[in-house]
Design a protein around this motif. Structure first.
Motif, PDB file in Angstrom:
ATOM      1  N   ALA A 176       0.839  -1.203   0.000  1.00 36.25           N
ATOM      2  CA  ALA A 176       0.000   0.000   0.000  1.00 36.25           C
ATOM      3  C   ALA A 176       0.873   1.251   0.000  1.00 36.25           C
ATOM      4  N   ARG A 177       1.937   1.235   0.810  1.00 39.01           N
ATOM      5  CA  ARG A 177       2.855   2.379   0.832  1.00 39.01           C
ATOM      6  C   ARG A 177       3.560   2.532  -0.511  1.00 39.01           C
ATOM      7  N   LEU A 178       3.903   1.414  -1.135  1.00 43.18           N
ATOM      8  CA  LEU A 178       4.560   1.458  -2.444  1.00 43.18           C
ATOM      9  C   LEU A 178       3.633   2.070  -3.497  1.00 43.18           C
ATOM     10  N   CYS A 179       2.373   1.656  -3.487  1.00 40.56           N
ATOM     11  CA  CYS A 179       1.402   2.189  -4.448  1.00 40.56           C
ATOM     12  C   CYS A 179       1.124   3.672  -4.188  1.00 40.56           C
ATOM     13  N   ASN A 180       1.072   4.067  -2.930  1.00 46.80           N
ATOM     14  CA  ASN A 180       0.877   5.488  -2.608  1.00 46.80           C
ATOM     15  C   ASN A 180       2.057   6.316  -3.110  1.00 46.80           C
ATOM     16  N   HIS A 181       3.257   5.724  -3.059  1.00 49.41           N
ATOM     17  CA  HIS A 181       4.440   6.410  -3.598  1.00 49.41           C
ATOM     18  C   HIS A 181       4.285   6.628  -5.105  1.00 49.41           C
ATOM     19  N   LEU A 182       3.832   5.603  -5.821  1.00 46.86           N
ATOM     20  CA  LEU A 182       3.644   5.726  -7.271  1.00 46.86           C
ATOM     21  C   LEU A 182       2.581   6.767  -7.598  1.00 46.86           C
ATOM     22  N   ILE A 183       1.500   6.760  -6.841  1.00 51.13           N
ATOM     23  CA  ILE A 183       0.438   7.743  -7.056  1.00 51.13           C
ATOM     24  C   ILE A 183       0.961   9.152  -6.769  1.00 51.13           C
ATOM     25  N   GLY A 184       1.822   9.272  -5.740  1.00 49.69           N
ATOM     26  CA  GLY A 184       2.431  10.562  -5.417  1.00 49.69           C
ATOM     27  C   GLY A 184       3.317  11.075  -6.534  1.00 49.69           C
ATOM     28  N   LEU A 185       3.902  10.155  -7.311  1.00 50.77           N
ATOM     29  CA  LEU A 185       4.714  10.551  -8.463  1.00 50.77           C
ATOM     30  C   LEU A 185       3.856  11.026  -9.636  1.00 50.77           C
ATOM     31  N   GLY A 186       2.544  10.725  -9.560  1.00 56.53           N
ATOM     32  CA  GLY A 186       1.638  11.134 -10.620  1.00 56.53           C
ATOM     33  C   GLY A 186       1.032   9.996 -11.418  1.00 56.53           C
ATOM     34  N   HIS A 187       1.303   8.745 -11.028  1.00 55.42           N
ATOM     35  CA  HIS A 187       0.749   7.598 -11.755  1.00 55.42           C
ATOM     36  C   HIS A 187      -0.737   7.408 -11.413  1.00 55.42           C
ATOM     37  N   THR A 188      -1.535   7.187 -12.440  1.00 59.80           N
ATOM     38  CA  THR A 188      -2.971   6.928 -12.238  1.00 59.80           C
ATOM     39  C   THR A 188      -3.405   5.600 -12.851  1.00 59.80           C
ATOM     40  N   ARG A 189      -2.534   4.988 -13.652  1.00 56.91           N
ATOM     41  CA  ARG A 189      -2.865   3.692 -14.274  1.00 56.91           C
ATOM     42  C   ARG A 189      -1.866   2.652 -13.795  1.00 56.91           C
ATOM     43  N   LEU A 190      -2.188   2.018 -12.667  1.00 54.28           N
ATOM     44  CA  LEU A 190      -1.323   1.023 -12.051  1.00 54.28           C
ATOM     45  C   LEU A 190      -1.881  -0.375 -12.338  1.00 54.28           C
ATOM     46  N   GLN A 191      -1.010  -1.311 -12.654  1.00 55.81           N
ATOM     47  CA  GLN A 191      -1.437  -2.680 -12.964  1.00 55.81           C
ATOM     48  C   GLN A 191      -0.651  -3.677 -12.121  1.00 55.81           C
ATOM     49  N   PHE A 192      -1.357  -4.551 -11.424  1.00 54.78           N
ATOM     50  CA  PHE A 192      -0.722  -5.594 -10.609  1.00 54.78           C
ATOM     51  C   PHE A 192      -0.378  -6.785 -11.494  1.00 54.78           C
ATOM     52  N   VAL A 193       0.823  -7.351 -11.312  1.00 53.42           N
ATOM     53  CA  VAL A 193       1.266  -8.511 -12.088  1.00 53.42           C
ATOM     54  C   VAL A 193       1.583  -9.652 -11.134  1.00 53.42           C
TER      55      VAL A 193
END
Length: 353
Positions: A176-193
């Motif tokens: 969750a913290r990792l994804c919040n970091h990505l969103i903080g960078l400006g990412h809005t299209r995240l995909q789990f693999v």
């Protein structure tokens, strides 16, 4: 609470008490389908959760191992094809177990046998202090250990049939913290693999990823499910399936800006596939892993990931085992060890559309 008996299990299934006794004893004489039905019914009725459900000694006391005179701890790691003590992930956990046992003056016997009948030969309660299970282990092996009353702790694995102490990294909060970091960078299209059915850890990582996207009102697409096998995670055999998905998304113009991989090995395969298709990391797509295995900082680019304190998990499992032996009446615990994000070069702000 009323005690659950073998007769109740037999009545529930419409079989004889003799069949139930045979199935729960770990001995032969019952086919695998029937044994599985008995185990499932026993679990549903609460048989395994009650105290002293198994063997008793001549004095009628529960067959729980005491600390006196027993100097060996079994470390069970049956999926030897990918869970070897030399592996980048599991080997570190084994180091932690070994180091803590040595501090306590206890020996370690590593068992890789996956067949119940062969495994039983090393389960001599008179010479075993306890058991630590590492990684994915079949229910039958755990049931046999539980049946003999041997205290055990599981690392990075749990079994719904058998109530026992477990040690996990805090997968949900870490990703969750990792994804919040990505969103903080400006990412809005995240995909789990990753295949969420592969392990409880993968499932918890998917839950943490999905929770963050929902909290930020972002779409949480289904995980890319490359049909992982135990071998496929480390060998990269899933890459073909990922490339099919990648080609389809590329044609549709729907590539994500960040790929959140269930572990580092998957991330390595993903980066290789992206490079093969002319997609740059992180300029075109950011990629993250999980575990922080030794190769993560040597990859090209160096991998942003979650550092799992693997040795600490092994040490904590030993401490919990000793506590369980000393205080057998304590409630069963699921211990979550905190993990930290390691920021490296595989992530950056998303490219302008």
């Amino acid at each position: 609470m009323k005690r659950v008996t073998m007769q109740q299990i037999a009545d529930h299934l419409g079989v004889s008490k003799f069949v139930v006794s045979k199935a729960l004893s770990g001995k032969g004489g019952v086919n695998e389908h029937t044994k599985s039905r008995v185990i499932q019914a026993a679990s549903q009725l609460g048989y395994f959760a009650q105290k002293n459900a198994y063997m008793k000694n001549k004095e009628g006391e529960p067959n729980v191992i005491s600390a006196s005179g027993k100097q060996s701890v079994i470390v069970l790691m049956p999926n030897i094809r990918f869970q070897t003590k030399d592996s980048l992930y599991w080997g570190k956990i084994m180091e932690g177990i070994s180091r803590e046992l040595e501090r306590k003056g206890l020996g370690m016997v590593i068992v890789t046998e996956s067949r119940v009948d062969s495994f039983v030969h090393v389960l001599n309660p008179s010479g075993i202090f306890g058991m630590i299970g590492v990684g994915k282990i079949d229910s039958e092996l755990l049931l046999e250990t539980h049946r003999l009353g041997i205290p055990m702790v599981l690392v990075d694995h749990e079994d719904d049939l058998i109530p026992t102490d477990t040690v996990f990294v805090n997968n949900t909060d870490a990703i969750a913290r990792l994804c919040n970091h990505l969103i903080g960078l400006g990412h809005t299209r995240l995909q789990f693999v990753g295949d969420v059915r592969f392990s409880r850890s993968f499932q918890d990582r998917w839950i943490g990823y999905r929770k963050v996207l929902e909290q930020n009102d972002l779409e949480a697409p289904k995980p890319i499910d490359p049909m992982l096998t135990l071998d496929g995670v480390d060998s990269g055999e899933f890459a073909g399936e990922f490339e099919k998905w990648l080609t389809k998304m590329k044609e549709k113009g729907q590539l994500p800006t960040a790929l959140v991989c269930a572990n580092d090995s998957i991330a390595f395969g993903v980066i290789s596939a992206l490079r093969k298709h002319g997609i740059r990391v992180p300029e075109d797509i950011s990629v993250t892993g999980f575990d922080n295995i030794d190769a993560a900082d040597r990859s090209q680019p160096a991998l942003t990931t979650v550092h799992v304190p693997k040795e600490a998990m092994g040490e904590r499992a030993v401490k919990k085992l000793l506590e369980r032996i000393r205080y057998p009446e304590l409630p069963v615990e699921k211990i979550l060890v905190s993990a930290d994000i390691v920021h490296r070069d595989s992530t950056s702000e998303p490219k302008e559309p």
